[in-house]
Structure formats: C-alpha cells, structure tokens
Design an enzyme around this catalytic site. Structure first.
Site, PDB file in Angstrom:
ATOM      1  N   PRO A  10      49.607  35.853  40.525  1.00 50.64           N
ATOM      2  CA  PRO A  10      50.681  36.627  39.902  1.00 50.64           C
ATOM      3  C   PRO A  10      50.251  37.447  38.702  1.00 50.64           C
ATOM      4  O   PRO A  10      49.486  36.994  37.859  1.00 50.64           O
ATOM      5  CB  PRO A  10      51.700  35.557  39.496  1.00 50.64           C
ATOM      6  CG  PRO A  10      50.996  34.262  39.571  1.00 50.64           C
ATOM      7  CD  PRO A  10      49.904  34.420  40.581  1.00 50.64           C
ATOM      8  N   ASN A  11      50.775  38.662  38.677  1.00 51.56           N
ATOM      9  CA  ASN A  11      50.637  39.631  37.584  1.00 51.56           C
ATOM     10  C   ASN A  11      49.275  40.309  37.513  1.00 51.56           C
ATOM     11  O   ASN A  11      49.101  41.270  36.766  1.00 51.56           O
ATOM     12  CB  ASN A  11      50.979  38.990  36.221  1.00 51.56           C
ATOM     13  CG  ASN A  11      52.402  38.481  36.180  1.00 51.56           C
ATOM     14  OD1 ASN A  11      53.317  39.226  36.478  1.00 51.56           O
ATOM     15  ND2 ASN A  11      52.592  37.216  35.859  1.00 51.56           N
ATOM     16  N   ARG A  18      48.479  47.057  31.588  1.00 53.77           N
ATOM     17  CA  ARG A  18      49.257  46.369  30.542  1.00 53.77           C
ATOM     18  C   ARG A  18      48.312  45.401  29.817  1.00 53.77           C
ATOM     19  O   ARG A  18      47.389  44.874  30.432  1.00 53.77           O
ATOM     20  CB  ARG A  18      50.390  45.525  31.151  1.00 53.77           C
ATOM     21  CG  ARG A  18      51.430  46.297  31.919  1.00 53.77           C
ATOM     22  CD  ARG A  18      52.527  46.837  30.990  1.00 53.77           C
ATOM     23  NE  ARG A  18      53.650  47.375  31.750  1.00 53.77           N
ATOM     24  CZ  ARG A  18      53.666  48.563  32.347  1.00 53.77           C
ATOM     25  NH1 ARG A  18      52.605  49.341  32.265  1.00 53.77           N
ATOM     26  NH2 ARG A  18      54.731  48.984  33.005  1.00 53.77           N
ATOM     27  N   TYR A  23      43.294  41.365  28.687  1.00 51.12           N
ATOM     28  CA  TYR A  23      42.676  41.272  30.013  1.00 51.12           C
ATOM     29  C   TYR A  23      41.715  42.411  30.338  1.00 51.12           C
ATOM     30  O   TYR A  23      41.143  42.449  31.424  1.00 51.12           O
ATOM     31  CB  TYR A  23      43.770  41.181  31.087  1.00 51.12           C
ATOM     32  CG  TYR A  23      44.597  39.922  30.948  1.00 51.12           C
ATOM     33  CD1 TYR A  23      44.028  38.663  31.139  1.00 51.12           C
ATOM     34  CD2 TYR A  23      45.941  39.981  30.589  1.00 51.12           C
ATOM     35  CE1 TYR A  23      44.779  37.514  30.989  1.00 51.12           C
ATOM     36  CE2 TYR A  23      46.699  38.829  30.439  1.00 51.12           C
ATOM     37  CZ  TYR A  23      46.105  37.598  30.638  1.00 51.12           C
ATOM     38  OH  TYR A  23      46.841  36.453  30.491  1.00 51.12           O
ATOM     39  N   ASN A  74      41.462  33.605  41.497  1.00 44.96           N
ATOM     40  CA  ASN A  74      42.094  33.624  40.182  1.00 44.96           C
ATOM     41  C   ASN A  74      43.579  33.443  40.463  1.00 44.96           C
ATOM     42  O   ASN A  74      44.262  34.392  40.861  1.00 44.96           O
ATOM     43  CB  ASN A  74      41.822  34.934  39.448  1.00 44.96           C
ATOM     44  CG  ASN A  74      42.435  34.941  38.051  1.00 44.96           C
ATOM     45  OD1 ASN A  74      43.233  34.071  37.709  1.00 44.96           O
ATOM     46  ND2 ASN A  74      42.055  35.921  37.243  1.00 44.96           N
ATOM     47  N   ALA A  77      48.755  32.307  36.440  1.00 41.30           N
ATOM     48  CA  ALA A  77      49.460  31.195  35.790  1.00 41.30           C
ATOM     49  C   ALA A  77      49.706  30.014  36.732  1.00 41.30           C
ATOM     50  O   ALA A  77      49.921  28.887  36.262  1.00 41.30           O
ATOM     51  CB  ALA A  77      50.779  31.692  35.208  1.00 41.30           C
ATOM     52  N   ASP A  87      46.423  21.554  46.680  1.00 38.77           N
ATOM     53  CA  ASP A  87      46.420  20.875  47.983  1.00 38.77           C
ATOM     54  C   ASP A  87      45.969  21.811  49.102  1.00 38.77           C
ATOM     55  O   ASP A  87      45.273  21.400  50.026  1.00 38.77           O
ATOM     56  CB  ASP A  87      47.823  20.334  48.309  1.00 38.77           C
ATOM     57  CG  ASP A  87      48.169  19.085  47.511  1.00 38.77           C
ATOM     58  OD1 ASP A  87      47.258  18.485  46.902  1.00 38.77           O
ATOM     59  OD2 ASP A  87      49.361  18.712  47.498  1.00 38.77           O
ATOM     60  N   GLU A  98      36.644  29.035  41.102  1.00 36.10           N
ATOM     61  CA  GLU A  98      37.801  29.475  40.299  1.00 36.10           C
ATOM     62  C   GLU A  98      37.323  30.458  39.231  1.00 36.10           C
ATOM     63  O   GLU A  98      36.305  30.205  38.572  1.00 36.10           O
ATOM     64  CB  GLU A  98      38.403  28.231  39.632  1.00 36.10           C
ATOM     65  CG  GLU A  98      39.509  28.529  38.658  1.00 36.10           C
ATOM     66  CD  GLU A  98      39.967  27.267  37.902  1.00 36.10           C
ATOM     67  OE1 GLU A  98      39.297  26.222  38.002  1.00 36.10           O
ATOM     68  OE2 GLU A  98      40.977  27.361  37.197  1.00 36.10           O
ATOM     69  N   HIS A 100      38.626  33.071  35.900  1.00 33.94           N
ATOM     70  CA  HIS A 100      39.627  33.621  34.976  1.00 33.94           C
ATOM     71  C   HIS A 100      38.956  34.676  34.117  1.00 33.94           C
ATOM     72  O   HIS A 100      37.829  34.470  33.654  1.00 33.94           O
ATOM     73  CB  HIS A 100      40.219  32.531  34.074  1.00 33.94           C
ATOM     74  CG  HIS A 100      40.921  31.491  34.869  1.00 33.94           C
ATOM     75  ND1 HIS A 100      42.142  31.706  35.442  1.00 33.94           N
ATOM     76  CD2 HIS A 100      40.526  30.254  35.245  1.00 33.94           C
ATOM     77  CE1 HIS A 100      42.489  30.630  36.128  1.00 33.94           C
ATOM     78  NE2 HIS A 100      41.528  29.737  36.033  1.00 33.94           N
ATOM     79  N   LEU A 101      39.670  35.776  33.904  1.00 28.48           N
ATOM     80  CA  LEU A 101      39.131  36.847  33.062  1.00 28.48           C
ATOM     81  C   LEU A 101      38.998  36.379  31.626  1.00 28.48           C
ATOM     82  O   LEU A 101      37.992  36.633  30.961  1.00 28.48           O
ATOM     83  CB  LEU A 101      40.069  38.062  33.132  1.00 28.48           C
ATOM     84  CG  LEU A 101      40.147  38.717  34.512  1.00 28.48           C
ATOM     85  CD1 LEU A 101      41.458  39.463  34.670  1.00 28.48           C
ATOM     86  CD2 LEU A 101      38.965  39.634  34.717  1.00 28.48           C
ATOM     87  N   SER A 102      40.033  35.707  31.142  1.00 27.18           N
ATOM     88  CA  SER A 102      40.039  35.238  29.751  1.00 27.18           C
ATOM     89  C   SER A 102      39.490  33.817  29.686  1.00 27.18           C
ATOM     90  O   SER A 102      39.367  33.136  30.716  1.00 27.18           O
ATOM     91  CB  SER A 102      41.468  35.266  29.203  1.00 27.18           C
ATOM     92  OG  SER A 102      42.302  34.381  29.939  1.00 27.18           O
ATOM     93  N   ARG A 107      42.651  29.509  24.575  1.00 27.15           N
ATOM     94  CA  ARG A 107      44.006  30.053  24.451  1.00 27.15           C
ATOM     95  C   ARG A 107      45.010  28.911  24.234  1.00 27.15           C
ATOM     96  O   ARG A 107      44.644  27.841  23.768  1.00 27.15           O
ATOM     97  CB  ARG A 107      44.324  30.904  25.687  1.00 27.15           C
ATOM     98  CG  ARG A 107      43.348  32.107  25.827  1.00 27.15           C
ATOM     99  CD  ARG A 107      43.702  32.985  26.986  1.00 27.15           C
ATOM    100  NE  ARG A 107      45.001  33.626  26.799  1.00 27.15           N
ATOM    101  CZ  ARG A 107      45.617  34.317  27.757  1.00 27.15           C
ATOM    102  NH1 ARG A 107      45.048  34.475  28.944  1.00 27.15           N
ATOM    103  NH2 ARG A 107      46.793  34.858  27.524  1.00 27.15           N
TER     104      ARG A 107
HETATM  105  O1  CA2 Z   1      42.480  34.898  32.388  1.00 28.71           O
HETATM  106  C1  CA2 Z   1      42.924  34.924  33.532  1.00 28.71           C
HETATM  107  O2  CA2 Z   1      42.352  35.501  34.462  1.00 28.71           O
HETATM  108  C2  CA2 Z   1      44.280  34.275  33.834  1.00 28.71           C
HETATM  109  O3  CA2 Z   1      44.215  33.689  35.129  1.00 28.71           O
HETATM  110  C3  CA2 Z   1      45.302  35.382  33.806  1.00 28.71           C
HETATM  111  C4  CA2 Z   1      46.728  34.887  33.973  1.00 28.71           C
HETATM  112  C5  CA2 Z   1      47.025  33.772  32.986  1.00 28.71           C
HETATM  113  O4  CA2 Z   1      48.326  33.251  33.250  1.00 28.71           O
HETATM  114  C6  CA2 Z   1      46.010  32.647  33.086  1.00 28.71           C
HETATM  115  O5  CA2 Z   1      46.324  31.677  32.123  1.00 28.71           O
HETATM  116  C7  CA2 Z   1      44.615  33.184  32.838  1.00 28.71           C
HETATM  117  C8  CA2 Z   1      47.742  35.984  33.711  1.00 28.71           C
HETATM  118  C9  CA2 Z   1      47.476  37.242  34.440  1.00 28.71           C
HETATM  119  C10 CA2 Z   1      48.385  38.280  33.831  1.00 28.71           C
HETATM  120  O6  CA2 Z   1      47.808  39.523  34.105  1.00 28.71           O
HETATM  121  C11 CA2 Z   1      48.288  40.559  33.409  1.00 28.71           C
HETATM  122  C12 CA2 Z   1      47.619  41.733  33.574  1.00 28.71           C
HETATM  123  C13 CA2 Z   1      48.029  42.822  32.874  1.00 28.71           C
HETATM  124  C14 CA2 Z   1      49.119  42.753  32.042  1.00 28.71           C
HETATM  125  C15 CA2 Z   1      49.789  41.574  31.895  1.00 28.71           C
HETATM  126  C16 CA2 Z   1      49.373  40.469  32.596  1.00 28.71           C
END
Ligand code: CA2
Length: 148
Positions: A10-11, A18, A23, A74, A77, A87, A98, A100-102, A107
């Site tokens: 998601p997102n 954004r 990110y 990835n 959330a 599962d 797995e 994650h960008l951040s 965090r």
């Molecule tokens: O760091 C990551 O890759 C995350 O998986 C990104 C998720 C976050 O919930 C994880 O804790 C860490 C959120 C992705 C949201 O992506 C956005 C991209 C642009 C603008 C807003 C959100």
C-alpha cells in the site's frame, strides 16, 4: 528461465510524488525498471506487482507457485500488521527477501515489528531503491547455493 516477483504494498504507488523527504524522489516505475534491468543481465525475468489491497497481495503471493523462483516484497504498512501476508509467504515456500526503503528500526516503535521478517531469508532496510537490487542479489546467491 528463472523468474522473480517484486511485490509492493500500500501507498508505494505514490513514490516520488509525495513525501520525497522520507521515501526519496524515485518513482515505483523507476524501481521496477531497475529490478527488471538488473535480473535481465542474468537472463532472468522479473514480474512487478503493486497493490493497495491485502487480499490482492495474498493472491499475488499464491500465484508465485509454479511461476516464480523468488519473491522480493515491500509490504508497506502491512509489514507491521499482517499475519495473513506472513502465512501466505510461509505457505508458498518461495524464497523471500523483505525490503524497505526507509530504516524501519530508526522510525516509530510500531514500525520496528515485522511479521514478514519471520518468513523471509533477510530484511534489507534503509538503503532506498538500491535495497531492491541488493535483495535480488541475495536471492541469486540463495538460489545458486540452495538450488531452485
Ligand atoms: O520504508 C518502507 O519501504 C516502508 O515499507 C514504507 C511504508 C511504511 O508504512 C513502512 O513502515 C516502511 C509506507 C509506504 C508509503 O509510501 C508513500 C510514498 C509516497 C508518499 C507517501 C507514502
């Protein structure tokens, strides 16, 4: 031909458009192209899927059976909440890394928990888009040493 699935949750479709301060400025399409180019050098194919829906992500994981040799995920959330995704990964027995960008460990405390890490070979976080390439390299090493 060896085939991998790069699955984003998601997102992540909003990447580059954004919150670039969190990110980065790279779009998801650019990350997917980077992944495809990287594995093409090995003669592999790479499918890329993004969904904002937990069930669709589970369906994509199930569809790796018989089609993909590895999974890079990835889960966004859902990483921190979804026993169902955990599962699904365990059930298909496809080697999974797995990403994650951040750096989720630097965090908010609620991001420190990952259900995905319990069923993944490794977790790569805090390296931005390069983390996806690193995950593919890890899968290659794993598949070469453990077999398909
Ligand atoms: O760091 C990551 O890759 C995350 O998986 C990104 C998720 C976050 O919930 C994880 O804790 C860490 C959120 C992705 C949201 O992506 C956005 C991209 C642009 C603008 C807003 C959100």
């Amino acid at each position: 031909m060896t085939s991998v699935l790069v699955l984003n949750g998601p997102n992540l479709n909003l990447l580059g458009r954004r919150q670039p301060e969190v990110y980065g400025a790279t779009t998801l399409a650019e990350i997917e192209a980077m992944c495809r180019d990287h594995v093409a050098d090995w003669g592999w194919s790479c499918d890329c899927i993004q969904s904002n829906h937990e069930g669709a992500l589970i369906d994509a994981i199930h569809a790796t059976i018989g089609h993909h040799d590895g999974l890079v995920i990835n889960a966004g959330a859902y990483t921190h909440t979804s026993i169902a995704l955990m599962d699904a990964i365990a059930s298909v027995e496809v080697p999974t890394v797995e990403v994650h960008l951040s750096d989720i460990h630097a965090r908010e405390p609620f991001r420190h928990v990952s259900y995905i890490e319990k069923v993944a070979l490794a977790q790569i976080c805090g390296k931005g888009p390069k983390g996806y390439v690193e995950a593919l390299d890890l899968l290659k090493t794993h598949l070469e040493t453990e077999g398909m």
